[in-house]
Design an enzyme around this catalytic site. Structure first.
Site: not given
Length: 345
Positions: A144, A271, A299
Site C-alpha cells: 500500500s 481495489d 486492497h
C-alpha cells in the site's frame, strides 16, 4: 496501459469475491506467528526508526534479505506484515520490517513523521543493510503506502542506485489524489475513518507536548477526509504547499516508465482504493516493470481457498518471486528484468 498487463492467477474463495470482504478477511483470519527482535536505528537527522527482525535469523551472512515497507498506519502487527515476514523466514531469508517514523512501539523524536513520498529513510535503511550484509542478495517488498514509497524510490535511484535484486509492490496507491477520492466513497469511508482515527491520535500527542500549535483540537476533529487531513497536517509539516501539491509530487504512478530495477506490481481491479480506469491514465511502465492484475482481491486482500483452508494468495505469489530472484550457489550473482509485459488473455 490496459493492454500491457499480465493476468494474475488469483481466484477468490467461492462466495468471497466482494472487494470489501477480501480487504477485511485478513483481519479476522488467524494471524501468522513469527518471533521478532526489535532494533532502534538513529537516522542522520537524529530521529529514529524501528526495525523488526524475524527470528531465528540465518547464521550465514550471505543469506538473502527481504526488507518490508508497511502501509499507512501499519506496523509489524498488521496481518500482511506478519504473513510476509513468516513466508520469507520459512524460506531461509533474513526478514526485516522497517517501521516508518512514529509507527513502531517507540514514538519518533521530531514533529516530522512520514508520508507516501518520503523515500530518504528507506534509502538510508537499505544502505545500512548493504554495510552489514554486503554479499547478501536483497529484495524489497512494499505494501500500500509502502509500495508507493518503494516504487518512487526505485524510479529516483535508477538501475544501479539501489542494492536490490528486485522490488515487489502490493496494492500501491499509484495516484494519491485518486485514492483519496476513492476512499471517500461508499463503504470505503469506513477505512478512511479508521485510519484517520489513528493518525489523529498521533497529532494529538504532538499537540499535548506543545510541539504542534498551528491547529486546535476542534479543528483536528473536523478533518474527516484524507484530503482535509493532508491539506492541514501532512502537507505543511513536510514542505508541501497543499494536499494537491503533496499528492502530485508523491505519487509513484507517473514514474513507472523510469523504473530500471526488476519490479513486480500486484494489484486487484476491484481495489476499493483505486479507480478502475486509473492505469489507463498512467504512462506505459518500463520493460523492467511487470504488473499482475487480478479481477478480484480488494486492497491487500487476495484470500483464496487452498488445501481445505482460506489462505493468503500473496504469501504464495511473493514466495514464488523471491525464489526466482534467489542467487543460485556457485553461479555469478545476477538479476534479470521480469520481461516485457503482455496483454491480458
Amino acid at each position: 496501459m490496459s493492454g500491457m498487463i499480465y493476468k494474475a492467477d488469483f481466484r477468490p474463495a467461492r462466495g468471497l469475491a466482494n472487494p470489501h470482504v477480501q480487504t477485511l478477511l485478513p483481519l479476522i483470519l488467524p494471524r501468522s506467528k513469527v518471533r521478532l527482535e526489535t532494533e532502534l536505528l538513529t537516522l542522520p537527522d537524529n530521529d529514529i526508526v524501528e526495525l523488526s527482525w524475524a527470528q531465528p535469523s540465518p547464521e550465514d551472512a550471505k543469506a538473502p534479505i527481504m526488507v518490508l515497507f508497511h502501509g499507512l498506519e501499519g506496523s509489524i502487527n498488521s496481518p500482511y506484515a506478519r504473513m510476509l515476514m513468516r513466508t520469507a523466514a520459512n524460506m531461509g531469508w533474513r526478514a526485516v520490517l522497517m517501521h516508518f517514523r512514529g509507527c513502531g512501539r517507540v514514538p519518533n523524536r521530531y514533529l516530522r513523521s512520514y508520508h507516501a513520498g518520503e523515500t530518504a529513510d528507506a534509502y538510508w535503511v537499505l544502505s545500512q543493510l548493504t554495510r552489514r550484509y554486503p554479499n547478501a542478495l536483497k529484495v524489497a517488498v512494499g505494501v500500500s503506502l509502502g509500495a508507493n514509497v518503494l516504487l518512487k524510490l526505485a524510479a529516483e535511484q535508477g538501475g544501479d542506485g539501489l542494492d536490490l535484486a528486485g522490488a515487489i509492490a502490493i496494492s500501491p496507491p499509484l495516484d494519491l489524489a485518486a485514492s483519496a477520492d476513492a476512499i471517500n466513497i461508499g463503504f470505503a469511508r469506513c477505512y478512511q475513518r479508521h485510519i484517520l482515527k489513528s493518525m489523529k491520535r498521533k497529532v494529538m500527542r504532538r499537540m499535548a507536548d506543545g510541539s504542534l500549535t498551528r491547529i486546535k483540537p476542534q479543528q483536528l476533529k473536523e478533518l474527516d477526509t484524507f484530503w482535509a487531513f493532508d491539506n492541514e497536517i501532512t502537507a505543511p509539516l513536510h514542505g508541501f504547499g497543499s494536499a494537491t501539491d503533496y499528492y502530485q509530487r508523491a505519487s509513484s504512478g507517473l514514474m513507472l516508465d523510469r523504473i530500471e530495477l526488476p519490479t513486480l506490481i500486484l494489484h486487484a481491479a476491484d481495489d476499493p482504493l483505486m479507480p478502475k480506469s486509473l492505469l489507463d491514465r498512467l504512462p506505459v511502465p518500463s520493460r523492467s516493470v511487470r504488473i499482475e492484475m487480478a479481477e478480484h482481491g480488494g486492497h491487500v486482500g487476495f484470500i483464496e481457498f487452498r488445501q481445505g483452508l482460506l489462505r493468503p494468495w500473496l504469501a504464495r505469489r511473493v514466495a514464488q518471486q523471491l525464489e526466482s530472484w534467489r542467487v543460485v550457489p556457485g553461479r555469478q550473482q545476477h538479476t534479470r528484468p521480469l520481461g516485457r509485459n503482455q496483454p491480458l488473455e
